[in-house]
Design a protein around this motif. Structure first.
Motif, mmCIF file in Angstrom:
data_model
loop_
_atom_site.group_PDB
_atom_site.id
_atom_site.type_symbol
_atom_site.label_atom_id
_atom_site.label_comp_id
_atom_site.label_asym_id
_atom_site.label_seq_id
_atom_site.Cartn_x
_atom_site.Cartn_y
_atom_site.Cartn_z
ATOM 1 N N LYS A 1 48.616 -41.677 -66.216
ATOM 2 C CA LYS A 1 49.566 -40.776 -65.570
ATOM 3 C C LYS A 1 50.312 -41.460 -64.424
ATOM 4 N N ASP B 1 46.540 -33.084 -63.353
ATOM 5 C CA ASP B 1 46.664 -33.238 -64.800
ATOM 6 C C ASP B 1 45.343 -33.658 -65.412
ATOM 7 N N SER C 1 42.800 -30.772 -65.511
ATOM 8 C CA SER C 1 43.136 -29.711 -66.465
ATOM 9 C C SER C 1 42.816 -30.097 -67.897
ATOM 10 N N THR C 2 42.698 -31.421 -68.139
ATOM 11 C CA THR C 2 42.389 -31.874 -69.495
ATOM 12 C C THR C 2 40.924 -32.225 -69.663
#
Length: 230
Positions: free
Chosen positions: A202, A226, A229-230
């Motif tokens: 990222k 990010d 959240s994954t």
């Protein structure tokens, strides 16, 4: 000529205990030299050089075993030493043996704690406890504990209750900005530090903790959101 000692009126067991303490300090000093040597050699080992890393690990274990054997041999010879030098009986020497076994146990405990730090450093990089940070980074223990309670620093558990702190997270004696926000998104300290010290897709392969040290916290926090959240 035989070297003589003037022990004055000190009890024989107290004098021998002093000698024991000095011997334990000598053994621990040897181990400290090993730690310094390991850090120096590790810094020169290229990434992926498994053979060199294995050789270093084997040498470290051999020295560990030598120090343990030395301490054990010293402890078990105390009874005879007491009888020879101070004219005490085996019964009188027994309490001293118990006390010295305790000193040997402390030496082994310290060695094991240092080994724990080395195992953490295998994946986390250089770490240190509150004493080191206070002496070398001038961070008071009260301040460090306040940071830990408020998730301003990454604290890695060592043993049952103690913690060590990765040194890469500090800049001029303070935590890098953004660590609190990262820990709010990745609550497990080990997982958070692994993410902070690994190249992030990222972030175009950049390493988050290095970006935090460059005052690029906003990008790192977005990437951490990010990731979480994954």
């Amino acid at each position: 000529m035989t070297k003589s000692f003037d022990f004055g009126n000190r009890p024989p067991q107290d004098e021998l205990s002093s000698l024991v303490a000095k011997e334990v300090q000598r053994v621990l000093a040897q181990y400290d030299e090993l730690i310094k040597e390991r850090s120096s050699i590790s810094s020169r080992i290229e990434t992926g050089n498994i053979a060199a890393a294995n050789l270093l690990s084997a040498r470290q274990q051999a020295i560990h075993d030598d120090l343990t054997a030395l301490a054990s041999k010293f402890v078990h010879g105390l009874g005879a030493e007491a009888a020879r030098r101070f004219g005490v009986s085996a019964r009188e020497a027994a309490p001293l043996m118990v006390r010295t076994e305790g000193a040997h146990g402390c030496a082994v405990k310290v060695r094991d704690q240092q080994s724990d730090c080395l195992r953490i450093e295998d994946w986390a990089g250089q770490v240190a406890g509150p004493t080191y940070l206070e002496e070398h980074f001038h961070i008071p223990r009260s301040t460090l504990h306040w940071w830990q309670r408020h998730n301003d620093v990454v604290a890695l558990r060592k043993g049952a209750r103690k913690h060590v702190f990765p040194l890469a997270q500090f800049i001029d004696g303070r935590p890098a900005p953004g660590i609190r926000q990262v820990l709010s998104l990745i609550s497990n300290p080990r997982a958070a530090w692994l993410w902070l010290t690994s190249p992030s897709p990222k972030l175009d392969g950049r390493i988050p903790i290095e970006m935090l040290r460059q005052d690029l916290a906003a990008e790192v926090i977005l990437a951490a959101r990010d990731f979480s959240s994954t």
